[in-house]
Design a protein around this motif. Structure first.
Motif, short mmCIF file in Angstrom:
data_model
loop_
_atom_site.label_atom_id
_atom_site.label_comp_id
_atom_site.label_asym_id
_atom_site.label_seq_id
_atom_site.Cartn_x
_atom_site.Cartn_y
_atom_site.Cartn_z
N GLU A 258 0.80 -1.26 0.09
CA GLU A 258 0.15 -0.06 -0.04
C GLU A 258 0.85 1.35 -0.03
OE1 GLU A 258 -4.33 -0.18 1.87
OE2 GLU A 258 -2.97 -0.38 3.34
N TYR A 260 1.17 5.79 -1.56
CA TYR A 260 0.90 6.66 -2.50
C TYR A 260 2.07 6.34 -3.72
CZ TYR A 260 -2.14 9.57 0.47
OH TYR A 260 -3.05 10.14 1.25
N LYS A 263 -0.48 8.79 -10.85
CA LYS A 263 -0.66 7.93 -12.02
C LYS A 263 -1.17 9.08 -13.11
CE LYS A 263 -4.62 5.93 -12.63
NZ LYS A 263 -5.19 6.90 -13.48
N ARG A 275 -2.34 9.37 -5.81
CA ARG A 275 -3.31 8.66 -5.40
C ARG A 275 -2.69 7.47 -4.50
NH1 ARG A 275 -5.99 12.23 -6.89
NH2 ARG A 275 -7.52 12.20 -8.78
N TRP A 276 -3.81 6.91 -3.44
CA TRP A 276 -3.48 5.86 -2.78
C TRP A 276 -3.75 4.65 -3.43
CZ3 TRP A 276 -0.97 5.47 1.80
CH2 TRP A 276 -1.11 4.43 2.64
N PHE A 277 -2.70 3.84 -3.59
CA PHE A 277 -2.70 2.34 -4.07
C PHE A 277 -2.53 1.32 -3.20
CE2 PHE A 277 -1.45 5.08 -7.56
CZ PHE A 277 -2.08 4.60 -8.58
N THR A 278 -3.51 0.21 -3.42
CA THR A 278 -3.52 -0.89 -2.61
C THR A 278 -3.36 -2.00 -3.56
OG1 THR A 278 -5.01 0.09 -0.82
CG2 THR A 278 -4.85 -2.46 -1.06
N TYR A 288 -7.22 1.96 -6.66
CA TYR A 288 -6.51 3.55 -6.27
C TYR A 288 -7.61 4.09 -5.83
CZ TYR A 288 -7.97 4.39 -11.01
OH TYR A 288 -8.46 4.57 -12.28
N ASP A 297 -13.22 2.75 -3.90
CA ASP A 297 -12.19 2.95 -5.10
C ASP A 297 -12.46 3.79 -6.01
OD1 ASP A 297 -12.49 1.16 -7.64
OD2 ASP A 297 -13.14 0.06 -5.64
N SER A 300 -9.74 0.17 -10.66
CA SER A 300 -8.86 -0.99 -10.29
C SER A 300 -8.19 -1.63 -11.59
CB SER A 300 -9.67 -1.72 -9.83
OG SER A 300 -10.74 -2.43 -10.65
N PHE A 340 3.22 4.73 -13.63
CA PHE A 340 3.10 5.10 -12.19
C PHE A 340 4.48 5.92 -11.73
CE2 PHE A 340 0.76 1.10 -12.28
CZ PHE A 340 -0.32 1.61 -12.34
N TRP A 351 7.46 -1.63 -4.90
CA TRP A 351 6.20 -1.57 -5.64
C TRP A 351 6.83 -2.77 -6.87
CZ3 TRP A 351 1.39 -0.96 -4.95
CH2 TRP A 351 1.12 0.01 -4.11
#
Length: 378
Positions: A258, A260, A263, A275-278, A288, A297, A300, A340, A351
């Motif tokens: 997880e 930032y 994008k 954006r915050w990504f998981t 995101y 979200d 995706s 990204f 990542w």
């Protein structure tokens, strides 16, 4: 000093034996501490949690502290395997056994359940976590604000749902959530509470997040394990040919990574946005959000396997539109290319490792179905 050296040497030999060579509570390798009341070898982190239970456990270093002959003999007679046979005899199949990297509340309540409350020394605990209905009152974050309010949550193994209610006397739930796609994961740092739990599920083809906590550690961990028990009951009905041990990895899962990133859009000419990504390896999705505590979200990305046309590589900033960050990642999929940007080189490396971990996994028939659904825009 001779006695100290001899007894410590014996302990260091004992800790090398199978079973003793990992922490009795979190499986961390090479434990350096031991409870001379319980007869178990534990790691440094778990030793601190044992110190909070002076009535049931006493801790010493196997290298630095003085050990009497009788205590060394007791450790030789007991050890982790013998303790496990006693204190973990009736652990329910769905009960989560914490690992070294898990949050404090999970590890603390596991230790308390085993040694202080002795929940697993008789079979009565099996009924506690697998009851048809399990109710808990939790503090839940509002969907569109930061305020946490008390809500009643009800798990049901009758229809495999999680319901929550706004008022105690209300008969109509605010939401009815299926166990089909539900996941629960402890997120204390993100939520800002030591007992913070994130519940995620599918809603209108998006991922919906609920952020909850309970002031009492035992209550929130019991709720978490009740979720797992309900999930197991659902999966056993869905897959009658499979055994419980085959389904355990699917009960709940922690996100792989997880954080930032920036994008850009599909043409790669749009401005980069933070954006915050998981990334979750279970469903192979990169989600995101605008911020970490968003309820839904923004989109995706499905991540398949290398054999199916998915590839990740490093890239450099190629445009003045690339924003403040310049440690780039390019994700190739059969449909399009995603770019990204990470702030630091270390974040890019983490990542990249997470993406490659997912891409290296072969796809299941369910993965192919999920990929096809996303391509159709469903």
């Amino acid at each position: 000093m001779a006695g100290l050296s001899r007894n410590n040497k014996i302990l260091q030999e004992l800790v090398l034996q199978p079973g003793n060579n990992t922490c009795a509570d979190c499986a961390a390798p090479e434990p350096d501490w031991a409870s001379y009341i319980l007869g178990v070898f534990v790691c440094l982190n778990c030793s601190g949690l044992h110190r909070n239970l002076p009535a049931v456990s006493k801790i010493k270093s196997i290298r630095l502290d003085y050990w009497e002959d009788s205590l060394v003999q007791f450790m030789a007679e007991r050890g982790n395997c013998a303790a496990k046979a006693t204190f973990e005899k009736y652990v329910p199949a769905s009960f989560y056994r914490p690992q070294q990297k898990d949050c404090v509340v999970l590890r603390d309540q596991w230790i308390r359940a085993k040694y202080e409350r002795r929940e697993f020394t008789n079979s009565s605990c099996l009924q506690t976590y697998s009851s048809e209905l399990f109710e808990s009152v939790l503090w839940k974050k509002g969907r569109d604000n930061k305020q946490f309010l008390k809500r009643i949550f009800l798990l049901s193994q009758k229809d495999f749902t999680l319901r929550y209610f706004i008022k105690e006397d209300s008969k109509a739930p605010k939401a009815v959530i299926s166990m089909k796609d539900l996941n629960a994961e402890f997120q204390p740092e993100k939520i800002g509470h030591a007992h913070g739990l994130q519940i995620s599920f599918k809603e209108d083809e998006h991922t919906r997040n609920l952020f909850v906590y309970h002031e009492d550690g035992q209550a929130i961990v019991s709720f978490f394990n009740a979720v797992r028990a309900t999930r197991l009951a659902y999966l056993l009905k869905k897959h009658p040919a499979l055994q419980s041990n085959e389904l355990i990895p699917q009960l709940t899962t922690s996100c792989l990574k997880e954080g930032y990133m920036e994008k850009t859009g599909p043409t790669q000419r749009e401005p980069f946005k933070k954006r915050w990504f998981t990334l979750c390896s279970m469903n192979r999705k990169l989600l995101y959000f605008k911020s970490p505590l968003d309820a839904t979200d923004l989109g995706s990305v499905f991540i398949g396997s290398e054999n199916h046309g998915y590839l990740v590589s490093e890239s450099c900033s190629r445009s003045t539109r690339s924003g403040r960050w310049h440690c780039g990642i390019t994700l190739e999929t059969p449909g399009r290319q995603f770019v990204f940007m990470c702030e630091q080189e270390e974040e890019r490396r983490e990542w990249m490792e997470a993406f490659r971990a997912v891409i290296s996994q072969p796809m299941t028939p369910e993965d192919y179905a999920n990929e096809a659904a996303l391509r159709r825009g469903k």
